[in-house]
Scaffold this active site. Sequence first.
Site, PDB file in Angstrom:
ATOM      1  N   ASP A 178      -3.868   0.085  -3.505  1.00 44.31           N
ATOM      2  CA  ASP A 178      -4.164   0.992  -2.600  1.00 44.31           C
ATOM      3  C   ASP A 178      -3.099   2.217  -2.880  1.00 44.31           C
ATOM      4  O   ASP A 178      -2.305   2.273  -1.894  1.00 44.31           O
ATOM      5  CB  ASP A 178      -4.012   0.477  -1.061  1.00 44.31           C
ATOM      6  N   ASN A 214      -8.376  -2.497  -2.831  1.00 40.43           N
ATOM      7  CA  ASN A 214      -9.810  -2.354  -2.539  1.00 40.43           C
ATOM      8  C   ASN A 214     -10.013  -0.775  -2.468  1.00 40.43           C
ATOM      9  O   ASN A 214     -11.217  -0.313  -2.548  1.00 40.43           O
ATOM     10  CB  ASN A 214     -10.052  -3.007  -1.350  1.00 40.43           C
ATOM     11  N   HIS A 215      -9.076  -0.037  -2.282  1.00 39.34           N
ATOM     12  CA  HIS A 215      -9.218   1.581  -2.363  1.00 39.34           C
ATOM     13  C   HIS A 215      -9.313   2.053  -3.839  1.00 39.34           C
ATOM     14  O   HIS A 215      -9.674   3.194  -4.050  1.00 39.34           O
ATOM     15  CB  HIS A 215      -8.080   2.199  -1.512  1.00 39.34           C
ATOM     16  N   HIS A 274      -3.784  -8.146  -3.774  1.00 39.29           N
ATOM     17  CA  HIS A 274      -3.944  -7.029  -2.767  1.00 39.29           C
ATOM     18  C   HIS A 274      -4.307  -7.685  -1.574  1.00 39.29           C
ATOM     19  O   HIS A 274      -3.769  -7.213  -0.346  1.00 39.29           O
ATOM     20  CB  HIS A 274      -4.816  -6.009  -3.258  1.00 39.29           C
ATOM     21  N   HIS A 308      -1.048   4.794  -0.560  1.00 37.98           N
ATOM     22  CA  HIS A 308      -2.104   5.524   0.192  1.00 37.98           C
ATOM     23  C   HIS A 308      -1.801   7.017   0.159  1.00 37.98           C
ATOM     24  O   HIS A 308      -1.739   7.591   1.228  1.00 37.98           O
ATOM     25  CB  HIS A 308      -2.416   5.038   1.744  1.00 37.98           C
ATOM     26  N   HIS A 316      -2.463  -4.831   1.840  1.00 38.76           N
ATOM     27  CA  HIS A 316      -3.723  -4.737   2.350  1.00 38.76           C
ATOM     28  C   HIS A 316      -3.743  -4.575   3.878  1.00 38.76           C
ATOM     29  O   HIS A 316      -4.540  -3.890   4.371  1.00 38.76           O
ATOM     30  CB  HIS A 316      -4.603  -5.925   2.125  1.00 38.76           C
ATOM     31  N   ASP A 328       0.774  -1.050  -0.069  1.00 44.62           N
ATOM     32  CA  ASP A 328      -0.141  -0.077   0.008  1.00 44.62           C
ATOM     33  C   ASP A 328       0.858   1.429  -0.105  1.00 44.62           C
ATOM     34  O   ASP A 328       1.833   1.278   0.720  1.00 44.62           O
ATOM     35  CB  ASP A 328      -1.017   0.079   1.199  1.00 44.62           C
TER      36      ASP A 328
END
Lengths: 379, 454
Positions: free
Chosen positions: B83, B115-116, B258, B57, B332, B55
Amino acid sequence: MSSNSQIPNLKTLLGRGRGAGLRGRARGGPGASTESSEAVRDNAVRGTDQDAAGSRVSCVELGYLNDPYAKLFATQSSTRRLPLLNRGSYVRTTAIDLLVDRFLTTPTHGLKQIISLGAGTDTRYWRLHDKYPDTPLLYHELDFPANAASKLLSIQRHSELEDALGAPHFGLAGPQQSYHSFTYNLHALDLRILAATDTASLPDLPNLNPTANTLILSEMCLCYLQPEVVEKIIYTLTTHYLRSSTPTSLVLYEPIRPRDAFGRTMISNLATRNIHLPTLTKYPELADQRARLKEYDFGDGDGVVDTGFVWREWVSAEEKERVGQLEMLDEMEELELLLRHYCVCWGWRDGDENRNQERDGDGDLFRRAWEGVKGTNGG
Amino acid sequence: MSIGGSDLDRAITQLRACRPIPENQVRELCYKARELLIEEGNVVGVDAPVTICGDIHGQFHDLMELFRVGGDVPDTNYLFMGDFVDRGFYSLESFLLLLCLKVRYPDRITLIRGNHESRQITTVYGFYDECLRKYGSANVWRYCCEVFDYLALGALVTGAATTLDPTDGPIAENVNCELPDSDMDIEIETLNANGEIMFRYARNGDSQSSAASQANSNPASSSPIGPTPSRSGAAGTGATSSANGSTRNDTGAILCVHGGLSPLIDSIDKIRLLDRKQEVPHEGAMCDLLWSDPDEIDGWGLSPRGAGFLFGADIVKCFNYKNDLSLIARAHQLVMEGFKEMFDSTIVTVWSAPNYCYRCGNVAAILELGEDGSNAGYQRRSNGDRGGGGGGWILGSNAGPNGTNDENRRLSSVLGDSMQKPRDGPGRRYRVFEAAPQDSRGMPAKKPVADYFL
């Protein structure tokens, strides 16, 4: 509009002029007077109240909490908080509600009294008033004059708040800082003056009943003060304002575990906002918090849990399911981290007279109220 | 206008400086990216060597730190496990930079979906608001979401080496133990951001060293006969468990995804059959791949996240065996040490956002897998008594007096006795790094409130 802008704090302005702003505040650095940097800190601490108010509104709007009064006190337009923070606010409120509810629903002969320290925009009085209309309760809130004035302004604006204050409604006409009735009292004062050892200099706290069964509540309040000051404040409350024979308890909600990576980051992040947490250093672990209550002479019983434990063990399965469905929560690991770093801690004294005489049967009030509450050591 | 060639390089330069590119360029870039991604299967094939990242982010400055530590594109072949957006302050710049690099060097960078990368999640967790703030409209967010729908769901890395060429670098401070001999087969190595060795672990051996290593001071207890050979490896590695490495020298493929596995998916081919070009559904196989987590349970469990599932060691081992995998790499979940191997090193979580949300205090990691070139035709040596050095297990005598190794016994109970031994895992080099210095990351002067409960 925030409480700070309504009533400018001149000390704060002093502090800014001397480079005691966000970054420049060097502890004991040349030229930085203690007074000015203290004022900046006070201001920052007072500002935390609107943080809490906003979080509460977000929680209410999403259905985590049922609190019709939250939005009446929030001065900022509501911003939706992250699911993680909503869940955390929910757990925090639920934990304290549980202890307070048990206190109020436990039968007693005598009157019950709650003293809420640094109450700010807290709505607990109104919620309890709705929930337990038949339970005689004397409620006191103590906070900075600026916060108290702002709260009274909100109360004046909303009749549903004012109507719950109980007769007599006196003196809510002009701008003011304190309010007193036989159910609700808002005392405008800087808590630190209660640390005075000279009892003659202590202020009068109208309507505070020295013998009523009393629960003292500090929800993210005392943690902003120096530990020795906190100790003196508690001593003053429990020996000067209350008789030492009065059954009394203390409920604390505070951050803990400052030594791990998350805790260290928390301390440095809050420091950039001029927020310092002296009790966090002094009482870093659950056991330290518990020992602290004994030092304050709440030696007849105590318990402590981190809020992760509250979520796991205090919240029922049905309630977990309900809350779990409110929002998709992607931040599980982060939530666990966050919840691990706050604790709820409670302790009580039975009160000497009652313990000896068992006359009116209130001596073991807190034991009866909280004996079933699951603590980390099972006690 | 078109965004090819020099325009693209200009956009890359601008984004590297953390400055957004104009809306029309974003539209063009997203169109190009979609053309490229539509050609990729649900499971992209990737050849080792490759550097696997978790990730990001929106922590742009930490992404720059990642490139500094792991090497720049196109010099290093990267695989990002999703992500890219939400939570951090620079989702837009981070994602667009990665997308530009993808369009510019399609064979040197692989992006799979997290998932983001979803319309619904980005409206809650910040990316939508960020686009609105930076462009004044939701157009850019919409273009990006269309790209999200085309991102692959997984990647399959092949050709990874079973052992690492030991890093010829200095040893990090605080590591005061002896490292395994460099002629041993190195399975795991952990380096800090300066390339200094923090930990090294030799395959099939207990010869390892790290700051956390127990003192190998008692030669008498160094034989493999001890009832429980406690191996305290570096944080995050499987060497902290009682797992005892693996014994074969041909590594299977590595599946990168992910989140994790799905009860609806028992083979990689089933992933290939999904129709991925859509918003991430609330349930079903595609959702599970992006949302699930490994956990210390048997079989499948409900996820507290409200999407995806929890899955246990038995599920991972069966899946890996059936699909000839040696390892699943996934992201994740925040792990404080940057990476975490589980289930006898059959699955690893890689997390690449240091001090996540500027609050968690964690370190980040990336995983380097080497190319199985120099080791072609490699034969396991069986001569390797470490000789004299304390703490050495005898190389190649894995099934020694300690009995047949536990891992296989446990696995055979899952798969039946006729099963073969599991594949050797690839050699794994973790580079661990911290957040970029505060003053370089240009934190907004007014930070959003409610970072903590106050």
